[in-house]
Design a protein around this motif. Structure first.
Motif, PDB file in Angstrom:
ATOM      1  N   GLU A  95       6.017   3.194   9.605  1.00  0.00           N
ATOM      2  CA  GLU A  95       7.107   2.600   9.001  1.00  0.00           C
ATOM      3  C   GLU A  95       8.194   3.521   8.187  1.00  0.00           C
ATOM      4  O   GLU A  95       7.548   4.689   7.821  1.00  0.00           O
ATOM      5  CB  GLU A  95       6.779   1.626   7.837  1.00  0.00           C
ATOM      6  CG  GLU A  95       6.041   0.254   8.196  1.00  0.00           C
ATOM      7  CD  GLU A  95       5.705  -0.656   7.084  1.00  0.00           C
ATOM      8  OE1 GLU A  95       5.682  -0.163   6.008  1.00  0.00           O
ATOM      9  OE2 GLU A  95       5.550  -1.744   7.250  1.00  0.00           O
ATOM     10  N   GLU A  96       9.569   3.421   8.310  1.00  0.00           N
ATOM     11  CA  GLU A  96      10.387   4.369   7.720  1.00  0.00           C
ATOM     12  C   GLU A  96      10.846   3.320   6.454  1.00  0.00           C
ATOM     13  O   GLU A  96      11.434   2.139   6.655  1.00  0.00           O
ATOM     14  CB  GLU A  96      11.452   4.661   8.576  1.00  0.00           C
ATOM     15  CG  GLU A  96      12.657   5.333   7.796  1.00  0.00           C
ATOM     16  CD  GLU A  96      13.744   6.181   8.644  1.00  0.00           C
ATOM     17  OE1 GLU A  96      13.150   6.637   9.627  1.00  0.00           O
ATOM     18  OE2 GLU A  96      14.884   6.007   8.290  1.00  0.00           O
ATOM     19  N   ILE A  97      10.460   3.960   5.272  1.00  0.00           N
ATOM     20  CA  ILE A  97      10.734   2.931   3.955  1.00  0.00           C
ATOM     21  C   ILE A  97      11.681   3.597   3.114  1.00  0.00           C
ATOM     22  O   ILE A  97      11.320   4.900   2.707  1.00  0.00           O
ATOM     23  CB  ILE A  97       9.203   2.378   3.287  1.00  0.00           C
ATOM     24  CG1 ILE A  97       8.230   2.080   4.368  1.00  0.00           C
ATOM     25  CG2 ILE A  97       9.760   1.809   2.209  1.00  0.00           C
ATOM     26  CD1 ILE A  97       6.809   2.696   3.853  1.00  0.00           C
ATOM     27  N   ARG A  98      13.070   3.346   3.206  1.00  0.00           N
ATOM     28  CA  ARG A  98      13.731   3.931   2.097  1.00  0.00           C
ATOM     29  C   ARG A  98      14.568   3.214   1.084  1.00  0.00           C
ATOM     30  O   ARG A  98      14.839   1.927   1.389  1.00  0.00           O
ATOM     31  CB  ARG A  98      14.891   4.401   3.109  1.00  0.00           C
ATOM     32  CG  ARG A  98      14.276   5.429   4.179  1.00  0.00           C
ATOM     33  CD  ARG A  98      14.048   6.672   3.596  1.00  0.00           C
ATOM     34  NE  ARG A  98      13.855   7.611   4.746  1.00  0.00           N
ATOM     35  CZ  ARG A  98      12.322   7.834   5.065  1.00  0.00           C
ATOM     36  NH1 ARG A  98      11.498   7.171   4.579  1.00  0.00           N
ATOM     37  NH2 ARG A  98      12.162   8.988   5.999  1.00  0.00           N
ATOM     38  N   MET A 150      16.716  -1.773  -0.647  1.00  0.00           N
ATOM     39  CA  MET A 150      15.502  -0.981   0.117  1.00  0.00           C
ATOM     40  C   MET A 150      15.048  -1.566   1.549  1.00  0.00           C
ATOM     41  O   MET A 150      15.235  -2.667   1.685  1.00  0.00           O
ATOM     42  CB  MET A 150      14.497  -1.026  -0.738  1.00  0.00           C
ATOM     43  CG  MET A 150      13.058  -0.652  -0.284  1.00  0.00           C
ATOM     44  SD  MET A 150      11.916  -0.219  -1.525  1.00  0.00           S
ATOM     45  CE  MET A 150      10.346  -0.583  -0.842  1.00  0.00           C
ATOM     46  N   ILE A 151      15.024  -0.656   2.346  1.00  0.00           N
ATOM     47  CA  ILE A 151      14.776  -1.435   3.746  1.00  0.00           C
ATOM     48  C   ILE A 151      13.370  -0.605   4.247  1.00  0.00           C
ATOM     49  O   ILE A 151      13.080   0.355   3.848  1.00  0.00           O
ATOM     50  CB  ILE A 151      15.677  -1.351   5.048  1.00  0.00           C
ATOM     51  CG1 ILE A 151      16.159   0.317   4.883  1.00  0.00           C
ATOM     52  CG2 ILE A 151      17.079  -2.033   4.470  1.00  0.00           C
ATOM     53  CD1 ILE A 151      17.085   0.444   6.102  1.00  0.00           C
ATOM     54  N   ARG A 174      11.661   8.028  -0.660  1.00  0.00           N
ATOM     55  CA  ARG A 174      10.847   7.745   0.505  1.00  0.00           C
ATOM     56  C   ARG A 174       9.647   7.353   0.235  1.00  0.00           C
ATOM     57  O   ARG A 174       8.767   7.805  -0.615  1.00  0.00           O
ATOM     58  CB  ARG A 174      10.741   8.825   1.323  1.00  0.00           C
ATOM     59  CG  ARG A 174      12.165   9.675   1.561  1.00  0.00           C
ATOM     60  CD  ARG A 174      11.940  10.675   2.716  1.00  0.00           C
ATOM     61  NE  ARG A 174      11.041  11.946   2.126  1.00  0.00           N
ATOM     62  CZ  ARG A 174      11.047  13.043   2.785  1.00  0.00           C
ATOM     63  NH1 ARG A 174      11.489  13.172   3.899  1.00  0.00           N
ATOM     64  NH2 ARG A 174      10.442  13.973   2.310  1.00  0.00           N
ATOM     65  N   LEU A 175       8.812   5.957   0.810  1.00  0.00           N
ATOM     66  CA  LEU A 175       7.511   5.802   0.416  1.00  0.00           C
ATOM     67  C   LEU A 175       6.841   5.817   1.870  1.00  0.00           C
ATOM     68  O   LEU A 175       7.417   5.656   2.799  1.00  0.00           O
ATOM     69  CB  LEU A 175       7.786   4.200  -0.035  1.00  0.00           C
ATOM     70  CG  LEU A 175       8.540   4.152  -1.455  1.00  0.00           C
ATOM     71  CD1 LEU A 175       9.788   3.500  -0.809  1.00  0.00           C
ATOM     72  CD2 LEU A 175       8.005   3.091  -2.466  1.00  0.00           C
ATOM     73  N   PHE A 176       5.507   5.902   1.332  1.00  0.00           N
ATOM     74  CA  PHE A 176       4.491   5.917   2.501  1.00  0.00           C
ATOM     75  C   PHE A 176       3.192   5.452   2.294  1.00  0.00           C
ATOM     76  O   PHE A 176       2.788   5.525   0.869  1.00  0.00           O
ATOM     77  CB  PHE A 176       4.353   7.295   2.943  1.00  0.00           C
ATOM     78  CG  PHE A 176       4.002   7.515   4.429  1.00  0.00           C
ATOM     79  CD1 PHE A 176       5.087   7.548   5.414  1.00  0.00           C
ATOM     80  CD2 PHE A 176       2.784   7.809   4.897  1.00  0.00           C
ATOM     81  CE1 PHE A 176       4.678   7.599   6.966  1.00  0.00           C
ATOM     82  CE2 PHE A 176       2.353   7.822   6.148  1.00  0.00           C
ATOM     83  CZ  PHE A 176       3.647   7.845   7.254  1.00  0.00           C
ATOM     84  N   GLY A 216       0.858  -1.347  -0.075  1.00  0.00           N
ATOM     85  CA  GLY A 216       0.040   0.087  -0.026  1.00  0.00           C
ATOM     86  C   GLY A 216       0.828   1.309   0.038  1.00  0.00           C
ATOM     87  O   GLY A 216       0.382   2.330   0.414  1.00  0.00           O
ATOM     88  N   TYR A 217       1.988   1.130  -0.543  1.00  0.00           N
ATOM     89  CA  TYR A 217       2.799   2.502  -0.393  1.00  0.00           C
ATOM     90  C   TYR A 217       2.474   3.138  -1.736  1.00  0.00           C
ATOM     91  O   TYR A 217       2.952   3.127  -2.789  1.00  0.00           O
ATOM     92  CB  TYR A 217       4.322   1.801  -0.845  1.00  0.00           C
ATOM     93  CG  TYR A 217       4.865   1.261   0.462  1.00  0.00           C
ATOM     94  CD1 TYR A 217       4.342   1.182   1.603  1.00  0.00           C
ATOM     95  CD2 TYR A 217       5.936   0.264   0.526  1.00  0.00           C
ATOM     96  CE1 TYR A 217       4.784   0.320   2.698  1.00  0.00           C
ATOM     97  CE2 TYR A 217       6.364  -0.586   1.221  1.00  0.00           C
ATOM     98  CZ  TYR A 217       6.072  -0.346   2.581  1.00  0.00           C
ATOM     99  OH  TYR A 217       6.468  -1.255   3.639  1.00  0.00           O
TER     100      TYR A 217
END
Ligand SMILES: CSCCC(=O)/C(O)=C/O
Ligand SMILES: [Fe+2]
Length: 196
Positions: free
Chosen positions: A100-103, A131-132, A154-156, A67-68
């Motif tokens: 979450e921190e998505i990088r 990617m983490i 950066r994803l969210f 769902g990013y």
């Protein structure tokens, strides 16, 4: 066959020295941390095709499944990043987020430092193609390495919230949920155990 992620993501326990944050800070002898251990702490990781992130089907699949919907870029370069010095300083303050921190590192490299269940620092080196996802409620910090450059996607999920809550913020529901899900210790016990 070696896990393809090791080309772009490596993790190790840090030494205790206060030397320059951009140095690797390996212990002597080196103590690497496996992807399974990272996973147990709630950290997800992938090796993706950073030269083709605009069309990459694997990235599309991850975004759809998780769902990013939101994407932007953090280009950590003094010429392009407003308030560069302050941002570098803030990223290295230990903090958590309530999401979450998505990088996804599409260029350069950097260190995401996370705590294990005994409060020891694990340094996660993410290079181009790595990617983490750090789970909500996990204390962490970020620094550039000695190459001094990263461009990260950066994803969210939905409208982004980047607020860092500097440690201590153990009262936040996200922190409690993180401890319940991955560490299985209460916040107060956790602090006592870490000090022992
Ligand atoms: C490489 S992206 C910048 C670091 C960041 O956004 C963050 O929250 C670090 O913890
Ligand atoms: Fe963060």
């Amino acid at each position: 066959m070696e896990d393809p992620r090791t080309e772009v993501i490596q993790a190790w326990y840090m030494d205790e020295s206060d030397e320059e944050q951009r140095l690797p800070h390996h212990r002597e002898p080196k103590e690497y941390v496996s992807f399974d251990r990272l996973n147990e702490l709630g950290v997800l990781s992938w090796h993706l095709d950073a030269d083709n992130y605009e069309t990459d089907e694997e990235l599309k699949k991850i975004r759809a499944e998780r769902g990013y919907t939101y994407v932007d870029f953090c280009d950590l370069c003094p010429e392009r990043m407003p308030n560069y010095e302050q941002k570098i300083k803030n990223f290295f303050e230990e903090h958590l987020h309530t999401d979450e921190e998505i990088r996804y590192c599409v260029d350069g490299s950097g260190y995401f430092d996370i705590r294990d269940e005994n409060e020891k620092w694990i340094r996660v080196w993410v290079k181009k193609g790595g990617m983490i996802v750090l789970p909500a409620g996990m204390y962490h910090r970020f620094t550039l390495d000695s190459d001094n450059y990263i461009k990260a996607m950066r994803l969210f999920v939905g409208e982004p919230v980047w607020t860092p809550y500097n440690r201590p913020h153990d009262e936040l529901p996200a922190r409690k949920e993180y401890l319940d899900t991955f560490i299985k210790k209460e916040a107060s016990n956790h602090a006592v155990n870490a000090a022992a």
